[in-house]
Enzyme design. Structure first.
Site, PDB file in Angstrom:
ATOM      1  N   TYR A 188       3.981  -8.141  17.255  1.00  0.00           N
ATOM      2  CA  TYR A 188       4.236  -7.103  16.239  1.00  0.00           C
ATOM      3  C   TYR A 188       4.730  -5.820  16.900  1.00  0.00           C
ATOM      4  O   TYR A 188       5.701  -5.206  16.466  1.00  0.00           O
ATOM      5  CB  TYR A 188       2.917  -6.870  15.497  1.00  0.00           C
ATOM      6  CG  TYR A 188       2.879  -5.759  14.486  1.00  0.00           C
ATOM      7  CD1 TYR A 188       3.345  -5.946  13.181  1.00  0.00           C
ATOM      8  CD2 TYR A 188       2.317  -4.519  14.803  1.00  0.00           C
ATOM      9  CE1 TYR A 188       3.263  -4.939  12.242  1.00  0.00           C
ATOM     10  CE2 TYR A 188       2.230  -3.505  13.863  1.00  0.00           C
ATOM     11  CZ  TYR A 188       2.712  -3.715  12.580  1.00  0.00           C
ATOM     12  OH  TYR A 188       2.627  -2.706  11.645  1.00  0.00           O
ATOM     13  N   LYS A 227     -16.750  -5.061   0.967  1.00  0.00           N
ATOM     14  CA  LYS A 227     -18.103  -5.495   1.370  1.00  0.00           C
ATOM     15  C   LYS A 227     -19.174  -4.701   0.630  1.00  0.00           C
ATOM     16  O   LYS A 227     -20.189  -5.248   0.193  1.00  0.00           O
ATOM     17  CB  LYS A 227     -18.298  -5.285   2.875  1.00  0.00           C
ATOM     18  CG  LYS A 227     -17.778  -6.435   3.695  1.00  0.00           C
ATOM     19  CD  LYS A 227     -18.222  -6.273   5.131  1.00  0.00           C
ATOM     20  CE  LYS A 227     -17.517  -7.296   5.996  1.00  0.00           C
ATOM     21  NZ  LYS A 227     -17.609  -6.992   7.404  1.00  0.00           N
ATOM     22  N   ASN A 284      -3.964   5.021  10.776  1.00  0.00           N
ATOM     23  CA  ASN A 284      -4.568   4.084   9.803  1.00  0.00           C
ATOM     24  C   ASN A 284      -4.397   4.619   8.387  1.00  0.00           C
ATOM     25  O   ASN A 284      -4.804   5.748   8.098  1.00  0.00           O
ATOM     26  CB  ASN A 284      -6.070   3.941  10.062  1.00  0.00           C
ATOM     27  CG  ASN A 284      -6.349   3.430  11.449  1.00  0.00           C
ATOM     28  OD1 ASN A 284      -6.461   2.240  11.672  1.00  0.00           O
ATOM     29  ND2 ASN A 284      -6.424   4.342  12.411  1.00  0.00           N
ATOM     30  N   ARG A 303     -11.468   7.255  14.493  1.00  0.00           N
ATOM     31  CA  ARG A 303     -10.115   6.971  14.006  1.00  0.00           C
ATOM     32  C   ARG A 303      -9.591   8.130  13.155  1.00  0.00           C
ATOM     33  O   ARG A 303     -10.355   8.865  12.558  1.00  0.00           O
ATOM     34  CB  ARG A 303     -10.103   5.698  13.131  1.00  0.00           C
ATOM     35  CG  ARG A 303     -10.454   4.401  13.862  1.00  0.00           C
ATOM     36  CD  ARG A 303      -9.360   3.947  14.821  1.00  0.00           C
ATOM     37  NE  ARG A 303      -9.688   2.679  15.465  1.00  0.00           N
ATOM     38  CZ  ARG A 303     -10.324   2.547  16.630  1.00  0.00           C
ATOM     39  NH1 ARG A 303     -10.723   3.628  17.300  1.00  0.00           N
ATOM     40  NH2 ARG A 303     -10.563   1.364  17.145  1.00  0.00           N
ATOM     41  N   LEU A 354       0.817  -1.218   0.000  1.00  0.00           N
ATOM     42  CA  LEU A 354       0.000   0.000   0.000  1.00  0.00           C
ATOM     43  C   LEU A 354       0.857   1.276   0.000  1.00  0.00           C
ATOM     44  O   LEU A 354       0.669   2.171  -0.820  1.00  0.00           O
ATOM     45  CB  LEU A 354      -0.907  -0.057   1.244  1.00  0.00           C
ATOM     46  CG  LEU A 354      -1.667   1.171   1.683  1.00  0.00           C
ATOM     47  CD1 LEU A 354      -2.690   1.555   0.634  1.00  0.00           C
ATOM     48  CD2 LEU A 354      -2.361   0.902   3.029  1.00  0.00           C
ATOM     49  N   LYS A 395       8.372  -3.882  16.449  1.00  0.00           N
ATOM     50  CA  LYS A 395       8.429  -2.526  15.887  1.00  0.00           C
ATOM     51  C   LYS A 395       9.104  -1.555  16.861  1.00  0.00           C
ATOM     52  O   LYS A 395       9.882  -0.686  16.458  1.00  0.00           O
ATOM     53  CB  LYS A 395       7.016  -2.026  15.569  1.00  0.00           C
ATOM     54  CG  LYS A 395       6.388  -2.660  14.336  1.00  0.00           C
ATOM     55  CD  LYS A 395       6.827  -1.925  13.077  1.00  0.00           C
ATOM     56  CE  LYS A 395       6.043  -2.376  11.854  1.00  0.00           C
ATOM     57  NZ  LYS A 395       6.612  -1.891  10.603  1.00  0.00           N
TER      58      LYS A 395
END
Ligand code: NDP
Length: 326
Positions: free
Chosen positions: A148, A199, A177, A220, A18, A152
């Site tokens: 994770y 979806k 995000n 968010r 991405l 990191k």
């Protein structure tokens, strides 16, 4: 690997993903001189086909071939909540290996500047808001993803240690995000925006309701991958500290999942019913991160309006449906 000989050689790891695809897009198309490719720069975009970065020898061979002066390190073993919870050892082991190999090899190959990528999901679970860069090590991460998260966090430890021992200019960024073209659209094992885009697409195609897990109330901060790409290029060129920097839209641009779902339905021109499945859990209510450091250092940066960025992402998904990761 593509590239020609020149003075500044920038290696991007994880470039098929991405964020890597967004950086490649900006480097190839952007006309704004602050982010465009400069004549003395050669960009080399690497994927796991060029080297499995969990392997030290393959990592060294990649650096021997590319001879980078600068590195943007995006490669990571990533996944959704379920995979994070069920494979904590693999998340720790894979990420620790590839981060350690990239950082140490950057040192042995005299890389001038290295920018690695952390994530806001590595911050302490119990925290005050807004979250700031100073809080990375201020408490245990959430139990669901500590494999994770700790791998990191070690990137920041290495950046500091290599700076203190060798004077290295290795730093890290902390995005919130991310969404945009080339995301992972898996229906179960993906982030919220790409999952909902997929979806909604299926609901429109099949004439069924657009069913969304949870109540839609959580908040968010979302950053468009192409905005993040510009900020990565800015950090590589202008940000001179080993301390991490949060790359996020302002706190007041935090939006609800309900708003995200409505915007996706609008962008997809979905006119059927939207159903909230409140038997599914909501997750954390909010994770507000401060972008004060970024806005002090780069106050003129303009984020793409959310609706526009989402529309571009949805259009890209529809155009590339057959070949997207899903
Ligand atoms: P993607 O999952 O889209 O891409 C991951 C990339 O890592 C791919 O190019 C993949 O290569 C490469 N990769 C994985 N394992 C290896 C390996 N063993 N050796 C070499 N390359 C490997 O990731 P994103 O673009 O979403 O993420 C980029 C960075 O941003 C990551 O560090 C991630 O932790 C961080 N991040 C992401 C967020 C998000 O919302 N997506 C949020 C915050 C941080 P290949 O395709 O060849 O397998």
């Amino acid at each position: 690997i593509q590239g020609e000989d020149d003075q500044i050689r920038i290696l991007v790891t994880g470039s098929s993903g991405l964020v890597g695809q967004a950086i490649q897009h900006i480097i190839e198309t952007c006309s704004d001189a602050r982010f465009a490719r400069r004549p003395n720069e050669t960009w080399i975009f690497a994927t796991s086909k060029d080297a499995d970065l969990r392997d030290e020898k393959q990592t060294q061979d990649l650096f021997d071939r590319v001879k980078p002066t600068h590195v943007i390190h995006l490669a990571a073993f990533v996944g959704g909540l379920f995979r994070n919870m069920s494979q904590k050892a693999t998340f720790y082991h894979s990420n620790a290996l590839l981060n350690q190999n990239v950082i140490h090899t950057a040192h042995t190959h005299n890389v001038t500047k290295l920018v690695s990528c952390l994530s806001t999901c590595i911050f302490p679970d119990k925290t005050t808001y807004p979250i700031t860069e100073e809080m990375v090590h201020a408490g245990e991460p959430h139990v669901s993803n500590y494999g994770y998260a700790y791998a990191k966090r070690m990137v920041d430890v290495m950046n500091r240690a290599y700076h203190e021992q060798y004077g290295s200019n290795f730093t890290s960024v902390i995005p919130t995000n991310i969404f945009g073209p080339h995301d992972n659209y898996h229906l179960e094992d993906s982030h919220v925006i790409p999952g909902l885009i997929h979806k909604c697409y299926l609901a429109k195609r099949n004439g069924t309701p657009f069913v969304i897990g949870g109540s839609g109330t959580p908040l968010r901060q979302f950053i468009y991958s192409r905005d993040l790409a510009k900020l990565f290029i800015w950090v590589l060129r202008e940000y001179d500290s080993v301390k991490p920097i949060i790359l996020s839209v302002p706190e007041e641009d935090e939006i609800s999942i309900k708003k995200v779902a409505e915007s996706i339905a609008t962008a997809m021109e979905f006119e059927g019913p939207v159903v909230w499945d409140t038997t599914r859990s909501d997750g954390q209510y909010k994770k507000t991160a401060s972008n004060a450091k970024l806005s002090n250092l780069f106050p003129e940066f303009e984020f793409t309006p959310f609706e526009q960025a989402l529309k571009e992402s949805v259009d890209w998904f529809i155009e590339n449906y057959e070949s997207v990761r899903k």
